[in-house]
Scaffold this active site. Structure first.
Site, short mmCIF file in Angstrom:
data_model
loop_
_atom_site.label_atom_id
_atom_site.label_comp_id
_atom_site.label_asym_id
_atom_site.label_seq_id
_atom_site.Cartn_x
_atom_site.Cartn_y
_atom_site.Cartn_z
N LEU A 34 51.01 33.68 41.96
CA LEU A 34 50.39 35.02 42.01
C LEU A 34 49.52 35.22 43.26
O LEU A 34 48.62 36.07 43.28
CB LEU A 34 49.58 35.28 40.73
CG LEU A 34 50.38 35.22 39.42
CD1 LEU A 34 49.47 35.55 38.22
CD2 LEU A 34 51.58 36.16 39.42
N ASP A 59 50.75 26.50 41.63
CA ASP A 59 51.07 26.38 43.06
C ASP A 59 52.03 25.21 43.26
O ASP A 59 51.74 24.09 42.84
CB ASP A 59 49.75 26.14 43.82
CG ASP A 59 49.96 26.05 45.32
OD1 ASP A 59 48.95 26.11 46.05
OD2 ASP A 59 51.12 25.94 45.76
N LYS A 86 54.57 35.06 53.96
CA LYS A 86 55.59 35.69 54.81
C LYS A 86 55.05 36.75 55.78
O LYS A 86 55.82 37.51 56.37
CB LYS A 86 56.64 36.34 53.92
CG LYS A 86 56.09 37.44 53.06
CD LYS A 86 57.19 38.41 52.64
CE LYS A 86 56.59 39.69 52.12
NZ LYS A 86 57.56 40.73 51.89
N SER A 125 65.56 33.58 56.90
CA SER A 125 65.29 34.86 57.55
C SER A 125 65.99 34.99 58.89
O SER A 125 66.19 34.00 59.59
CB SER A 125 63.77 34.98 57.78
OG SER A 125 63.48 36.04 58.66
N THR A 127 64.66 36.01 61.30
CA THR A 127 63.67 35.72 62.35
C THR A 127 64.02 34.42 63.08
O THR A 127 63.57 34.19 64.19
CB THR A 127 62.24 35.56 61.76
OG1 THR A 127 62.31 34.76 60.59
CG2 THR A 127 61.62 36.89 61.43
N TYR A 150 55.28 31.68 61.05
CA TYR A 150 56.09 32.03 59.86
C TYR A 150 57.56 31.75 60.15
O TYR A 150 58.21 31.02 59.41
CB TYR A 150 55.90 33.51 59.49
CG TYR A 150 57.04 34.03 58.65
CD1 TYR A 150 58.06 34.78 59.21
CD2 TYR A 150 57.12 33.72 57.30
CE1 TYR A 150 59.12 35.23 58.45
CE2 TYR A 150 58.18 34.16 56.53
CZ TYR A 150 59.18 34.92 57.12
OH TYR A 150 60.25 35.35 56.36
N LYS A 154 60.48 28.76 58.66
CA LYS A 154 61.85 28.98 58.17
C LYS A 154 62.83 28.09 58.93
O LYS A 154 63.74 27.49 58.35
CB LYS A 154 62.24 30.46 58.32
CG LYS A 154 61.47 31.41 57.43
CD LYS A 154 61.69 31.12 55.95
CE LYS A 154 60.97 32.11 55.05
NZ LYS A 154 61.10 31.78 53.63
N TYR A 178 67.88 36.53 55.50
CA TYR A 178 67.70 37.95 55.19
C TYR A 178 67.46 38.73 56.47
O TYR A 178 66.71 38.26 57.34
CB TYR A 178 66.46 38.18 54.32
CG TYR A 178 66.35 37.39 53.06
CD1 TYR A 178 65.11 37.19 52.49
CD2 TYR A 178 67.45 36.83 52.42
CE1 TYR A 178 64.96 36.47 51.31
CE2 TYR A 178 67.31 36.10 51.25
CZ TYR A 178 66.06 35.93 50.70
OH TYR A 178 65.92 35.21 49.54
#
Ligand code: WQD
Length: 340
Positions: A34, A59, A86, A125, A127, A150, A154, A178
């Site tokens: 969360l 976690d 992210k 990603s 990216t 970030y 990845k 993505y």
């Protein structure tokens, strides 16, 4: 019913994937700390699927808790790993937070499930491509030096996963790269829930349309593109979610072995201004925008070659820009009436 661990399952893409897993007959088990999602999404999911999916709040960087979880849920057959920080800008400000969280959580999962025949889907990603030399960008394109910590997490994660398959620590792994996920479930009960000022374009558009933001700034219109603004491959989050089910099914078949990577986009690029006009067309709302300076770290243009995903993942994005915009707007209006 195959039990699938969905880490970060209360997040934007995770929650939509939980719905599609259930639609496809899987039993999702959610772990979410969360830190970038809300417990209320569990209730929203139950309104869509008719029951509250099993949820554990902890976690993944806490290995003892993950070990305890694995003992409590012994028959996990697959893992879809979304849980990660992210925010590109935040990762530049606080790189160690990103390397620690995004890599420790992955390493703990691989260690606890080492040697198990658990199919692993990783949330990667586009990216990793940086500014591609050729467009549309294929999965064989060279991975460029990451533009942010970030993006680097990845890239490193993909290398870790490849090595884990080589060593036998992991059996079957698919990394899904993505492009730009946007839109919301057609029930308007789940969608993107940015914390604070949205960093991404579409939530900023919907928040300005609802009156939460005064105006949209287009970060540069002096790029070498159709109208000078940056180009991205925007994909509906429900199409993206369905691709995760396709990835599990591919690994369940005996035609897949080892490690592979797939682009998840539409194969089409749209400029920032085209997205703004598409939103206005889809909703009838006139947006207040201005042209501002470029945002550092932005690549000029990127969109995906999705041939491999269509042929081997047996998946294709079906939803167009108009429904991406209209569904994002329906969700924003729902939030205005039902603050989560
Ligand atoms: C899109 C375009 C901005 C806000 C995202 C994710 C990243 C990765 C790839 C998953 C850019 C422009 C934006 C605004 C603007 N996804 N923009 N005004 O940067 O492509 O990256 O998708 O891993 O995690 O962040 O998406 O929505 O931030 O920007 O002009 O107020 O919109 O310059 O050209 P981006 P974005």
């Amino acid at each position: 019913m195959a039990k699938i661990l969905v880490t970060g399952g209360l997040g934007f893409i995770g929650s939509h994937t939980v719905v599609e897993l259930i639609n496809a007959g899987y039993e999702p088990v959610i772990i979410d700390d969360l830190s970038n999602s809300q417990h209320k999404i569990l209730g929203q999911l139950s309104k869509i699927v008719g029951f509250k999916p099993v949820f554990y709040q902890f976690d993944l960087c806490d290995k003892q808790k993950l070990i305890h979880f694995a003992k409590s849920e012994p028959d996990i057959t697959g893992i879809i790993h979304f849980a990660a920080f992210k925010a590109v800008g935040e990762s530049v400000q606080n790189p160690l937070k990103y390397y620690n969280n995004n890599l420790t959580s992955l390493l703990n999962l691989l260690s606890v499930y080492s040697g198990e025949s658990v199919d692993f889907v990783f949330s990667s990603s586009c990216t990793v491509y940086g500014q591609p030399d050729e467009l549309p960008v294929t999965e064989n394109a060279p991975v460029k030096p990451a533009q942010s910590p970030y993006g680097n997490t990845k890239q490193i994660a993909e290398e870790i996963l490849k090595d884990a398959v080589t060593s036998g620590d992991a059996k079957k792994v698919i990394s899904l790269r993505y492009f730009n996920p946007v839109g919301a479930h057609d029930s308007a009960l789940i969608g993107e829930l940015p914390i604070g000022v949205p960093q991404n374009l579409v939530p900023f558009i919907t928040q300005s349309a609802i009156g939460k933001r005064e105006k949209i700034t287009v970060f540069g219109n002096d790029y070498n593109t159709r109208d000078g603004s940056c180009v991205r491959d925007y994909i509906h989050v429900v199409d993206l979610a369905k691709a995760h089910v396709s990835a599990l099914k591919l690994m369940e078949s005996n035609t897949f072995a080892g490690y592979d990577v797939f682009n998840l986009g539409t194969g089409n690029g749209n400029t920032v201004l085209e997205i703004i006009f598409a939103f206005e067309r889809a909703t009838g709302i006139k947006l207040n925008y201005e042209i501002g300076p470029r945002r550092s770290g932005d690549v000029e243009k990127v969109w995906g070659d999705v041939t491999k995903s269509e042929k081997q993942l047996h998946w294709k994005a079906r939803l167009g820009i108009d429904i991406m915009m209209s569904s994002a707007w329906e969700w924003e209006k729902y939030l205005a009436e039902n603050p989560l």
